[in-house]
Design an enzyme around this catalytic site. Structure first.
Site, PDB file in Angstrom:
ATOM      1  CG  HIS A   1     -25.797 -58.467  10.827  1.00 36.88           C
ATOM      2  ND1 HIS A   1     -26.654 -57.595  10.986  1.00 36.88           N
ATOM      3  CD2 HIS A   1     -24.658 -57.748  11.224  1.00 36.88           C
ATOM      4  CE1 HIS A   1     -26.464 -56.436  11.305  1.00 36.88           C
ATOM      5  NE2 HIS A   1     -25.115 -56.383  11.233  1.00 36.88           N
TER       6      HIS A   1
ATOM      7  CE1 TYR B   1     -20.005 -57.373   9.761  1.00 37.05           C
ATOM      8  CE2 TYR B   1     -21.089 -59.300   9.126  1.00 37.05           C
ATOM      9  CZ  TYR B   1     -20.750 -58.488   9.892  1.00 37.05           C
ATOM     10  OH  TYR B   1     -21.555 -58.622  11.333  1.00 37.05           O
TER      11      TYR B   1
END
Lengths: 107, 107
Positions: free
Chosen positions: A26, A39
């Site tokens: 991810h 992120y």
């Protein structure tokens, strides 16, 4: 800067090492998501309950993630992106439960 | 880097604006705490429940904080510090409940 913190719980069917591997996937996928300024995803290591104030008895959690966006326009661009949608589809394969917390600066 | 995320809930007796002010004081105090590499505290703005995976139904929270330490020695130095102890005493005056989450890198 818009910053959203996420608490993640893995599905009951998934081992911690399988979950960690999907977090790494991810993270790698995040680098292609448009308008996502930054992120992070980190695994939960310990959840001690011997706090100096009253312990908030929640959890356990498996990961803490955070998304950064430069402004509302960038956030909207992110939401509209097909790559972002694919990224969320991957999220569905390894996130059992999710708690989003939108934050703001103290000043 | 050692990174600890904290979820904070204000005391029932405290208004959101009083809590925000104490978060600002706590942040200002953090800058004198030895061996604390970085400290952040942010107020909770929104907690949407319309997630793309199952919603983890916890909260509400009032703030999310994070402490960074360069290594275990620095963390021990921090724990032993009188200034750190004073900082925690201030924490007791405005943190109703606290959930610490020690995290680690995915790689």
């Amino acid at each position: 800067m818009i910053r959203i913190v996420y608490l993640l719980v893995r599905p009951e069917s998934m081992t911690p090492s399988e979950f960690a591997e999907e977090c790494r996937v991810h993270y790698d996928m995040s680098r292609k998501v448009p308008a996502l300024y930054k992120y992070e995803v980190r695994l939960v290591d310990q959840e001690p309950s011997d706090t100096h104030v009253a312990y908030l008895d929640i959890g356990p959690f498996d990961a803490v993630a955070e998304c950064w966006f430069e402004n509302r326009d960038k956030y909207d661009e992110y939401l509209a992106s097909d790559i972002r949608k694919e990224w969320f589809e991957h999220g569905k394969t390894f996130i059992g439960q999710l708690k989003p917390i939108y934050t703001r600066e103290i000043h």
